[in-house]
Design a protein around this motif. Structure first.
Motif, PDB file in Angstrom:
ATOM      1  N   ALA A  10       8.175  12.896  -4.987  1.00  0.00           N
ATOM      2  CA  ALA A  10       8.235  11.875  -4.058  1.00  0.00           C
ATOM      3  C   ALA A  10       9.745  11.308  -3.856  1.00  0.00           C
ATOM      4  CB  ALA A  10       7.165  10.743  -4.177  1.00  0.00           C
ATOM      5  N   ARG A  11      10.012  10.805  -2.374  1.00  0.00           N
ATOM      6  CA  ARG A  11      11.206  10.186  -2.241  1.00  0.00           C
ATOM      7  C   ARG A  11      11.177   8.825  -2.386  1.00  0.00           C
ATOM      8  NH1 ARG A  11      13.267  10.114   3.253  1.00  0.00           N
ATOM      9  NH2 ARG A  11      11.058   9.769   3.970  1.00  0.00           N
ATOM     10  N   VAL A  12       9.905   8.054  -2.368  1.00  0.00           N
ATOM     11  CA  VAL A  12       9.748   6.903  -2.605  1.00  0.00           C
ATOM     12  C   VAL A  12       8.638   6.557  -3.857  1.00  0.00           C
ATOM     13  CG1 VAL A  12       9.108   4.369  -1.948  1.00  0.00           C
ATOM     14  CG2 VAL A  12      10.415   6.144  -0.237  1.00  0.00           C
ATOM     15  N   ILE A  13       9.135   5.988  -4.943  1.00  0.00           N
ATOM     16  CA  ILE A  13       8.253   5.914  -6.132  1.00  0.00           C
ATOM     17  C   ILE A  13       7.886   4.495  -6.446  1.00  0.00           C
ATOM     18  CG2 ILE A  13       7.919   6.811  -8.432  1.00  0.00           C
ATOM     19  CD1 ILE A  13       9.502   9.181  -7.965  1.00  0.00           C
ATOM     20  N   ALA A  14       6.554   4.085  -6.534  1.00  0.00           N
ATOM     21  CA  ALA A  14       6.530   2.636  -6.821  1.00  0.00           C
ATOM     22  C   ALA A  14       5.679   2.706  -8.186  1.00  0.00           C
ATOM     23  CB  ALA A  14       5.451   1.997  -5.752  1.00  0.00           C
ATOM     24  N   LEU A  15       5.918   1.720  -9.056  1.00  0.00           N
ATOM     25  CA  LEU A  15       5.704   1.674 -10.264  1.00  0.00           C
ATOM     26  C   LEU A  15       5.110   0.361 -10.631  1.00  0.00           C
ATOM     27  CD1 LEU A  15       8.517   3.576 -10.932  1.00  0.00           C
ATOM     28  CD2 LEU A  15       7.205   4.088 -12.833  1.00  0.00           C
ATOM     29  N   VAL A  27      -0.313  -1.648  -0.093  1.00  0.00           N
ATOM     30  CA  VAL A  27       0.068  -1.356   1.413  1.00  0.00           C
ATOM     31  C   VAL A  27       1.157  -0.305   1.682  1.00  0.00           C
ATOM     32  CG1 VAL A  27       1.137  -2.449   3.606  1.00  0.00           C
ATOM     33  CG2 VAL A  27      -0.460  -3.794   2.268  1.00  0.00           C
ATOM     34  N   LEU A  28       2.340  -0.430   0.847  1.00  0.00           N
ATOM     35  CA  LEU A  28       3.252   0.590   0.768  1.00  0.00           C
ATOM     36  C   LEU A  28       2.595   2.063   0.746  1.00  0.00           C
ATOM     37  CD1 LEU A  28       6.253   1.276   0.777  1.00  0.00           C
ATOM     38  CD2 LEU A  28       6.244   0.708  -1.709  1.00  0.00           C
ATOM     39  N   CYS A  29       1.814   2.318  -0.143  1.00  0.00           N
ATOM     40  CA  CYS A  29       1.271   3.724  -0.667  1.00  0.00           C
ATOM     41  C   CYS A  29       0.086   3.868   0.137  1.00  0.00           C
ATOM     42  CB  CYS A  29       1.175   3.565  -1.992  1.00  0.00           C
ATOM     43  SG  CYS A  29       2.823   3.498  -3.068  1.00  0.00           S
ATOM     44  N   HIS A  60       4.645  11.363   3.744  1.00  0.00           N
ATOM     45  CA  HIS A  60       5.939  10.628   4.015  1.00  0.00           C
ATOM     46  C   HIS A  60       6.598  10.714   2.759  1.00  0.00           C
ATOM     47  CE1 HIS A  60       5.030   9.731   8.274  1.00  0.00           C
ATOM     48  NE2 HIS A  60       3.846   9.354   7.894  1.00  0.00           N
ATOM     49  N   GLY A  61       6.098  11.133   1.413  1.00  0.00           N
ATOM     50  CA  GLY A  61       7.164  11.211   0.356  1.00  0.00           C
ATOM     51  C   GLY A  61       7.037   9.803  -0.472  1.00  0.00           C
ATOM     52  N   VAL A  62       6.046   9.152  -0.281  1.00  0.00           N
ATOM     53  CA  VAL A  62       5.691   7.817  -0.922  1.00  0.00           C
ATOM     54  C   VAL A  62       4.756   8.021  -1.959  1.00  0.00           C
ATOM     55  CG1 VAL A  62       5.412   5.337  -0.708  1.00  0.00           C
ATOM     56  CG2 VAL A  62       6.394   6.565   1.075  1.00  0.00           C
ATOM     57  N   ALA A  63       4.841   7.652  -3.355  1.00  0.00           N
ATOM     58  CA  ALA A  63       3.757   7.767  -4.398  1.00  0.00           C
ATOM     59  C   ALA A  63       3.837   6.475  -5.304  1.00  0.00           C
ATOM     60  CB  ALA A  63       4.138   8.941  -5.140  1.00  0.00           C
ATOM     61  N   PRO A  68      -3.546   7.273   1.003  1.00  0.00           N
ATOM     62  CA  PRO A  68      -2.871   7.923   0.214  1.00  0.00           C
ATOM     63  C   PRO A  68      -2.048   9.262   0.637  1.00  0.00           C
ATOM     64  CG  PRO A  68      -4.467   6.800  -1.138  1.00  0.00           C
ATOM     65  CD  PRO A  68      -4.920   6.928   0.214  1.00  0.00           C
ATOM     66  N   ARG A  69      -2.944  10.008   1.405  1.00  0.00           N
ATOM     67  CA  ARG A  69      -2.585  11.394   1.662  1.00  0.00           C
ATOM     68  C   ARG A  69      -1.400  11.259   2.678  1.00  0.00           C
ATOM     69  NH1 ARG A  69      -5.417  15.874   0.743  1.00  0.00           N
ATOM     70  NH2 ARG A  69      -7.259  15.951  -0.280  1.00  0.00           N
ATOM     71  N   ASP A  70      -1.517  10.170   3.695  1.00  0.00           N
ATOM     72  CA  ASP A  70      -0.640  10.147   4.778  1.00  0.00           C
ATOM     73  C   ASP A  70       0.659   9.573   3.886  1.00  0.00           C
ATOM     74  OD1 ASP A  70      -2.200  10.595   6.712  1.00  0.00           O
ATOM     75  OD2 ASP A  70      -2.788   8.421   7.065  1.00  0.00           O
TER      76      ASP A  70
END
Length: 319
Positions: free
Chosen positions: A167-172, A62-64, A92-95, A86-88
């Motif tokens: 990216a400004r927000v990176i989810a792993l 959801v976040l990404c 917004h800098g979220v990956a 994911p493009r959106d």
């Protein structure tokens, strides 16, 4: 060792880059996420833990922008946004570094890292790749085809691809799963470095010691609900497990009773071999035993299990 608090970016006057506000998601009538609210702050590492099926991966999707929520909002810089994909999210800098490989096997490592964003000069891509690899501490051949890589090398390729996005927000999502201890240590050093640089990092991992060592905050999901958000320094592996399970449990279980020496052999393998993977493996498993296979990445652990299960054809040996 936890990161020095002096190295962290202060965000007290700024809104969190990303906020999840009462996010919900249902599949076939079952709530996978049930009104989850979380803030992911710049310059901080936020750990996300929970049992299998707790909703961690769905929350990251959801976040990404990979999954549309049924309810709630995603806010970026304090403003509600609609992520249609994911493009959106990237806009917004979220990956996201996903749990499963999302690479093009026929292309090289270099082409996968900069997929769709190649420079006009090949030499420029090579210079950028070398800088990213140095920053991550990853040893990768940029010209190797992805189909020839080990699981750990594929994971590093995914990580470099996200680094290239700045990216400004990176989810792993479970990033250290295929790694040796050395690779995992390098990854955690990279996570800390990203946060020092001002990124908001979200880490999903079942390795609780690792989470507590690198994270500033930790949240626990249980049955699709957030049941805890706390400074990581105030938690222990045992306290996290207690919140994950909803009841007191021990992190370390008692030693099992020894298996009798005359217990019957229920699985036996002799001389197992498969070209390039396994050579002459002998194995006996007795009733009641738990047998572990250990070794470095590429040593043949998974290949041996695939032979035992019949998923791959053996060149020699018998079961």
């Amino acid at each position: 060792m936890r990161r020095s608090r002096a190295s962290r970016v202060s965000t007290t006057s700024d809104p969190a880059p990303v906020r999840l506000d009462r996010v919900g998601k249902r599949y076939a009538g079952t709530a996978v996420l049930d009104g989850v609210s979380l803030d992911f702050a710049a310059g901080r590492v936020h750990g996300l833990v929970g049992e299998n099926g707790a909703g961690k991966s769905t929350l990251l999707r959801v976040l990404c922008g990979l999954t549309a929520p049924d309810g709630g909002r995603v806010l970026v810089d304090g403003r509600p946004v609609r992520m249609r994909g994911p493009r959106d999210a990237l806009a917004h800098g979220v990956a996201l570094v996903p749990q499963d490989a999302a690479l093009v096997p026929a292309l090289s490592v270099l082409d996968n890292v900069f997929l769709g964003r190649w420079a006009r000069r090949r030499s420029a891509d090579r210079e950028r790749f070398a800088a990213l690899a140095r920053r991550a501490g990853a040893e990768l051949d940029p010209d190797a085809p992805v189909r020839a890589l080990s699981p750990a090398e594929r994971k590093w390729t995914q990580i470099l691809r996200v680094l290239a996005l700045d990216a400004r927000v990176i989810a792993l999502d479970e990033p250290a799963a295929p790694f040796t201890q050395g690779d995992a240590d390098r990854l955690m050093a990279l996570v800390a470095d990203l946060a020092r640089g001002g990124a908001a990092v979200v880490l999903v991992s079942h390795l609780l010691d690792q989470v507590l060592a690198v994270c500033d905050e930790v949240s626990v999901l249980r049955d699709g609900r957030r049941v805890l958000t706390s400074p990581a320094a105030e938690q222990t592996p045992r306290s996290l497990v207690r919140h994950m399970a909803g009841r007191p449990v021990e992190v370390r279980y008692p030693e099992p009773e020894p298996v009798p020496v005359d217990a019957p052999v229920v699985l036996s393998a002799r001389g197992l071999a498969r070209a390039g993977a396994v050579r002459g493996v002998d194995l006996d498993v007795r009733a009641g035993e738990i047998v572990g296979l250990a070794g470095l990445a590429g040593s043949g652990r998974s290949a041996t299990l695939r032979l035992l299960a019949g998923a791959d054809r053996r060149d020699a040996g018998e079961i």
